[in-house]
Structures are given as structure tokens and as C-alpha cells.
Design a protein around this motif. Structure first.
Motif, PDB file in Angstrom:
ATOM      1  N   MET A   1      -9.950  -7.825  16.941  1.00  0.00           N
ATOM      2  CA  MET A   1     -10.590  -7.809  15.629  1.00  0.00           C
ATOM      3  C   MET A   1     -12.040  -8.268  15.678  1.00  0.00           C
ATOM      4  O   MET A   1     -12.799  -8.051  14.744  1.00  0.00           O
ATOM      5  CB  MET A   1      -9.803  -8.684  14.647  1.00  0.00           C
ATOM      6  CG  MET A   1      -8.469  -8.100  14.236  1.00  0.00           C
ATOM      7  SD  MET A   1      -7.575  -9.201  13.121  1.00  0.00           S
ATOM      8  CE  MET A   1      -6.020  -8.297  12.959  1.00  0.00           C
TER       9      MET A   1
ATOM     10  N   GLU B   1     -12.053  -3.007  15.756  1.00  0.00           N
ATOM     11  CA  GLU B   1     -11.701  -3.494  14.428  1.00  0.00           C
ATOM     12  C   GLU B   1     -11.642  -2.344  13.432  1.00  0.00           C
ATOM     13  O   GLU B   1     -10.760  -2.303  12.556  1.00  0.00           O
ATOM     14  CB  GLU B   1     -12.721  -4.548  13.983  1.00  0.00           C
ATOM     15  CG  GLU B   1     -12.263  -5.401  12.802  1.00  0.00           C
ATOM     16  CD  GLU B   1     -12.680  -4.834  11.461  1.00  0.00           C
ATOM     17  OE1 GLU B   1     -12.123  -5.276  10.439  1.00  0.00           O
ATOM     18  OE2 GLU B   1     -13.547  -3.934  11.433  1.00  0.00           O
TER      19      GLU B   1
ATOM     20  N   THR C   1      -8.200  -1.529  11.398  1.00  0.00           N
ATOM     21  CA  THR C   1      -8.198  -1.548   9.933  1.00  0.00           C
ATOM     22  C   THR C   1      -7.495  -0.314   9.382  1.00  0.00           C
ATOM     23  O   THR C   1      -6.665  -0.408   8.470  1.00  0.00           O
ATOM     24  CB  THR C   1      -9.636  -1.616   9.388  1.00  0.00           C
ATOM     25  OG1 THR C   1     -10.236  -2.847   9.803  1.00  0.00           O
ATOM     26  CG2 THR C   1      -9.649  -1.542   7.862  1.00  0.00           C
TER      27      THR C   1
ATOM     28  N   THR D   1      -5.844  -6.144   6.122  1.00  0.00           N
ATOM     29  CA  THR D   1      -4.871  -5.051   6.080  1.00  0.00           C
ATOM     30  C   THR D   1      -3.616  -5.396   6.871  1.00  0.00           C
ATOM     31  O   THR D   1      -2.520  -4.952   6.528  1.00  0.00           O
ATOM     32  CB  THR D   1      -5.487  -3.741   6.607  1.00  0.00           C
ATOM     33  OG1 THR D   1      -6.084  -3.965   7.899  1.00  0.00           O
ATOM     34  CG2 THR D   1      -6.545  -3.218   5.657  1.00  0.00           C
TER      35      THR D   1
ATOM     36  N   ASP E   1     -10.914  -5.505   5.834  1.00  0.00           N
ATOM     37  CA  ASP E   1     -11.011  -5.669   7.272  1.00  0.00           C
ATOM     38  C   ASP E   1      -9.632  -5.634   7.913  1.00  0.00           C
ATOM     39  O   ASP E   1      -8.602  -5.589   7.227  1.00  0.00           O
ATOM     40  CB  ASP E   1     -11.708  -6.999   7.594  1.00  0.00           C
ATOM     41  CG  ASP E   1     -10.948  -8.170   7.000  1.00  0.00           C
ATOM     42  OD1 ASP E   1     -10.034  -8.686   7.661  1.00  0.00           O
ATOM     43  OD2 ASP E   1     -11.272  -8.566   5.851  1.00  0.00           O
ATOM     44  N   ALA E   2      -9.592  -5.683   9.246  1.00  0.00           N
ATOM     45  CA  ALA E   2      -8.340  -5.531   9.981  1.00  0.00           C
ATOM     46  C   ALA E   2      -7.367  -6.672   9.721  1.00  0.00           C
ATOM     47  O   ALA E   2      -6.150  -6.463   9.683  1.00  0.00           O
ATOM     48  CB  ALA E   2      -8.629  -5.417  11.471  1.00  0.00           C
TER      49      ALA E   2
ATOM     50  N   ARG F   1      -3.896  -0.096   7.501  1.00  0.00           N
ATOM     51  CA  ARG F   1      -3.944   0.355   6.110  1.00  0.00           C
ATOM     52  C   ARG F   1      -3.064   1.572   5.885  1.00  0.00           C
ATOM     53  O   ARG F   1      -2.423   1.702   4.827  1.00  0.00           O
ATOM     54  CB  ARG F   1      -5.387   0.693   5.730  1.00  0.00           C
ATOM     55  CG  ARG F   1      -5.557   1.186   4.290  1.00  0.00           C
ATOM     56  CD  ARG F   1      -6.998   1.579   4.033  1.00  0.00           C
ATOM     57  NE  ARG F   1      -7.890   0.421   4.040  1.00  0.00           N
ATOM     58  CZ  ARG F   1      -9.212   0.481   4.149  1.00  0.00           C
ATOM     59  NH1 ARG F   1      -9.806   1.652   4.297  1.00  0.00           N
ATOM     60  NH2 ARG F   1      -9.947  -0.612   4.125  1.00  0.00           N
TER      61      ARG F   1
END
Length: 298
Positions: free
Chosen positions: A187, A193, A197, A6, A2-3, A201
Motif C-alpha cells: 500500500m 496501491e 484499491t 477499501t 485508498d487501498a 473495491r
């Protein structure tokens, strides 16, 4: 992932312990920083926070946790609600068992402490023992128990547990509605979100606005309006700022040249990266690296 995961992984946020144990006498803690989050877990006894935020001073008890972010007003913690010691002549550091009061104290350095990512959070986060929720409560008790009976590796264990504390505190702020704007609020929006993410990432990817819109499932107009409204800056601007925050961590690795960091951040040349970095930090990547610590970001 998830955000939030990451984000934390991308910034490599790590806790650094400064003290764990007991204290006796007229103790004082004066931990203020423009670049670090300071945290204090009261493991025994009581103490008072003296800050413009609290009038009268706020009493803290065993099991309570407080974090001071870089934008917090100047503050101290002391043994008394009315007396702030001016020196350390009447204080003694002890083991947990011998101390009248016990603490676990440490800090977490932020690469860009003035970024909206952090200033959107409360300047002071107070989590009472009975407000922590099951998981955070268990974690805090694990830390306290490790300080009561230290063994081989205790310092490393406590430090790694404190890494998790910060993530849980961020989640607490999000879930308890303590964030009114910015990335942490975004988020909670499934469409935003998903975008955050991927940005967190893969910050080096040559993202375009159209690519981000596709991830969100929104039209260009709808996505741009929603992202800017919640995060308080356009998506491409957030991406650029995020790359600089990640880069500030990579620059601390002596094995990576500035050119390598530039390439990992998605810049076609070290010169272009250096210009972007200087706009964010006010100094070149090389000087940032030589200074050996985070600088204030504009």
C-alpha cells in the motif's frame, strides 16, 4: 478511496466488546483465539503481559493498547509480573471508578485468519500512550472517558470507536515500518496501491493481468515481478484470495443465497464458487454458513 479504506470496507471488520469497566483483586485475562484479533486498552492502573515474546513480562499502563492477532503465541494478562492466578476466586468486576485497574476489551473476527494479509502483521502490537500519535491518542481518550461516565448508548459508542482503533492500528503498523512484506507494505507503493484499491473495491469484476498492469502503469513483466515480490503471491492469486475473504463475510448474511454470493464474487456458477471456497477454507460455503463462524484457512 485508498487501498486500506477499501480493504476495511470490503471485509466489514467490526469490533465486538467483551468487557469495559474496572477490576479488583488478582485478575487474569486469558483471551486467545485462532480466528479473532483481541484488543485490550488499559484505561486505569497497570497490568502485565505474560507471553513467550516478553521476558520478563511486559508492564502495561493506563492509556496503553495491545492487540493479539490469531498467530500470536499463547498469552495471558494479569495483575502481577510474577503471579498468574489459576482461578477467579479473588477477583471482582467493578465500575471504572471502583476498580483498581480498568479495561476496554474486545475482539474482531477475521474471515481468513491464516491469510498472508494478516500473518504479515506483527503477532502482538503494543502501542504506548506516548507513541500513539495525536489522532489515535484522542480516540483512546474518548473511549476511556466514555467508560468513566457511561450514559445511554455508551456500549454502542465505544464499540464504534473501537472499529476506528483497528484501522488506526493498521495505519500505525504501515507508517512505523512494522510490516516487512505483504499487502500492507504494498500500500506504500503508489503503483501497487492503485491496483489494490480497485481489487478491494470491485472484487467481482473479471480482472485480467493485462487490466491490472494498465492500472499500475507498468509493463506485464515489471508489474508481475513487483507485485509478487512485495505481496509474496501473484496478483491473480491475491485477487482470488481476496474474493474468498469478502465472500466469507457475505455468507453470514442469511438473506444472501450461496448462488447470490457466487454471483457477487464474479463466479459464473455456484459450483465453481463452491470449489474455490472449499480450496481456501477446507469446507463448503453451506457448511461454513451452518457453522456460523470463521474457520481456519489453508
Amino acid at each position: 478511496m485508498d487501498a486500506l479504506t477499501t480493504l476495511v470496507d470490503g471485509l466489514s471488520l467490526r469490533a465486538k466488546l467483551t468487557y469495559w469497566g474496572g477490576v479488583c483483586g488478582d485478575w487474569l485475562m486469558d483471551h486467545n483465539s485462532d480466528t479473532e484479533v483481541w484488543f485490550h486498552l488499559l484505561s486505569k492502573g497497570a497490568g502485565w503481559i505474560h507471553s513467550p515474546t516478553w521476558n520478563p513480562p511486559l508492564r502495561m499502563e493506563a492509556g496503553d493498547l495491545v492487540l493479539f492477532l490469531p498467530h500470536a503465541p499463547r498469552h495471558v494478562m494479569s495483575y502481577s509480573p510474577i503471579h498468574i492466578p489459576t482461578d477467579f476466586s479473588n477477583v471482582r468486576a467493578t465500575s471504572f471508578n471502583e476498580g483498581e485497574t480498568g479495561f476496554v476489551c474486545g475482539s474482531i473476527e477475521l474471515g481468513m485468519p491464516n491469510a498472508s494479509l494478516w500473518t504479515a502483521l506483527p503477532a502482538e502490537v503494543i502501542i504506548r500512550k506516548d507513541q500513539a500519535g495525536a489522532i489515535l491518542s484522542w480516540l483512546l481518550q474518548l473511549i476511556i472517558r466514555e467508560t468513566v461516565d457511561p450514559r445511554l448508548g455508551s456500549n454502542s459508542i465505544i464499540e464504534r470507536l473501537c472499529d476506528s482503533i483497528f484501522v488506526l492500528v493498521l495505519r500505525h503498523c504501515i507508517e512505523e515500518g512494522l510490516v516487512e512484506r505483504g499487502v500492507f507494505l504494498a500500500m506504500q507503493d503508489p503503483k501497487l496501491e492503485a491496483v489494490l484499491t480497485q481489487i478491494h473495491r470491485e472484487p467481482w469484476k473479471p480482472w485480467t493481468l493485462d487490466m491490472l498492469c494498465e492500472l499500475s502503469g507498468l509493463s506485464r513483466t515489471a508489474f508481475s515481478a513487483r507485485f509478487t515480490e512485495v505481496v509474496r503471491c501473484p496478483a491473480i492469486e491475491y485477487l482470488a484470495n481476496w474474493r474468498m475473504q469478502v465472500a466469507s463475510g457475505w455468507l453470514k448474511d442469511a438473506n444472501l443465497t450461496v448462488a447470490h454470493v457466487a454471483d457477487r464474487c464474479g463466479y459464473q456458477s455456484a459450483a465453481a464458487f463452491s470449489r474455490a471456497f472449499k480450496r481456501s477454507f477446507g469446507l463448503s460455503p453451506g457448511k461454513f454458513r451452518r457453522n456460523g463462524h470463521a474457520q481456519e484457512a489453508g
